[in-house]
Design an enzyme around this catalytic site. Structure first.
Site: not given
Ligand code: TYM
Length: 333
Positions: A111, A195, A198
């Site tokens: 992230k 994966k 979002k």
């Protein structure tokens, strides 16, 4: 005693991975033991969130909890930030966890991207807040998707070190991650090695819980497969990740095992399987999305559930923080 707890971040739209890996599992577990399910709004602001959107997303996740079958009479549903004890315990845990432990967290590495120095401090210490969320309720079981496994290991490390450092053996239980069923890691519809998430820029990569029936069907029909046909039971799918993923989705949506689904479609073409999967997905998700829309049209009911949940959660959490303060040696009147 058994206690079940989990949460979902209030950031971005919910997708099929969240539904199958988390929401549906919470509902299946809520009758087994006291259950706490919250909206992780404090985790959401570790990256920038528009304030008005954050409130709306918090309500949307609460709506998803209710729409997927969580019963607010049984399950305590609340916003994380509404229970002050989360922040209190997170600070103590910040002083228990070691930098070396957090340095190993792969989610932070993903992230924070290339410019780690520009990431918020909150993003770094995110898993410590997660440990506080869990241990505040002395949860024993935490249903999550595969991607949360490392955070659960850290939670156990923090619990163990706290108990040991403060001479309070067994004070915090070591919680078990519950990562079960065929859908613990749902992959992108466009790329079987990524994966479903979002943050994927391609909306075609995921099914959102706000998608209508036509969009769901179209995304499944356009999903990536390969030149083969549906596999036989026992056949390795290691080099067919897209096919494996669609079978997993079918299995989770129909409450079957992957072997049962494989047996049902063995040798058939995707021209037969994909429409069947699209119908199944629409049938399973339509009532959930319709109920979410109904709840969100007037947030009165959602807000009532969240307020009541916050009060019930604080009744459990506040005494734990009071005990922790005593254990740590903080002055108390
Ligand atoms: P979050 O909001 O990213 O995801 C919510 C839940 O959905 C699961 N999930 C998936 N499962 C299967 N396939 C996928 N593609 C997929 N994508 C997401 C996640 O594993 C998760 O269970 N840190 C947590 C929120 C949190 C939490 C907690 C969870 C905060 N405190 C305490 C449990 C206990 C998170 O960001 O989840």
């Amino acid at each position: 005693p058994r206690r079940i707890l989990s949460g979902i971040q209030a950031s971005g739209a919910l997708h099929l991975g969240n539904y199958l890996g988390a929401l549906k599992r919470f509902t299946a577990l809520q009758d087994a033991a006291p259950t706490f399910v919250f909206v992780a709004d404090m985790h959401a602001i570790t990256v920038w969130q528009d304030p008005a959107l954050l409130t709306a997303q918090t309500r949307e996740i609460a709506a998803a909890y209710l729409a997927s079958g969580l019963d607010p009479k049984k399950t305590v549903i609340f916003p994380q930030s509404a229970v002050r004890a989360h922040a209190d315990l997170a600070w103590v845990f910040n002083c228990v966890a070691r930098l070396g432990w957090l340095d190993r967290m792969t989610q932070f590495k993903e992230k924070s991207g290339k410019h780690k120095e520009r990431a918020s401090v909150g993003l770094y210490t995110y898993p410590v807040l997660q440990a506080a969320d869990i241990l505040l309720y002395k949860a024993t079981e935490v249903p999550v998707g595969e991607d949360q496994k490392q955070h659960l290991e850290l939670t156990r490390d923090i619990a163990g070190k706290f108990n040991n450092d403060f001479g309070a053996p067994g004070y915090f239980p070591l919680p078990e991650p519950v990562i079960q069923g065929p859908a613990t890691r749902i992959m992108s519809l466009r790329d079987g090695s990524a994966k479903m998430s979002k943050s994927d820029p391609s909306d075609q990569s995921r099914i959102n819980l706000t998608d209508d029936a036509d969009a769901i069907a179209a995304k499944i029909k356009k999903s990536k497969t390969d030149m083969g046909v549906m596999p036989q039971v026992g056949e390795s799918l290691d080099d067919r990740p897209e096919v494996r993923n669609l079978i997993a989705i079918y299995a989770a949506l129909s409450d079957q095992t992957k072997d049962q689904v494989t047996a049902q479609f063995a040798g058939q073409g995707f021209g037969a399987f994909k429409p069947a999967l699209a119908d199944l997905a629409v049938e399973a998700l339509a009532p959930v999305t319709a109920e979410m829309r109904r709840l969100m049209a007037d947030p009165t009911e959602i807000d009532r559930v969240l307020k009541d949940g916050a009060e019930r959660a604080a009744e459990v959490a506040d005494p734990v923080v009071a005990e922790v303060k005593k254990i740590v040696g903080f002055w108390q009147a």
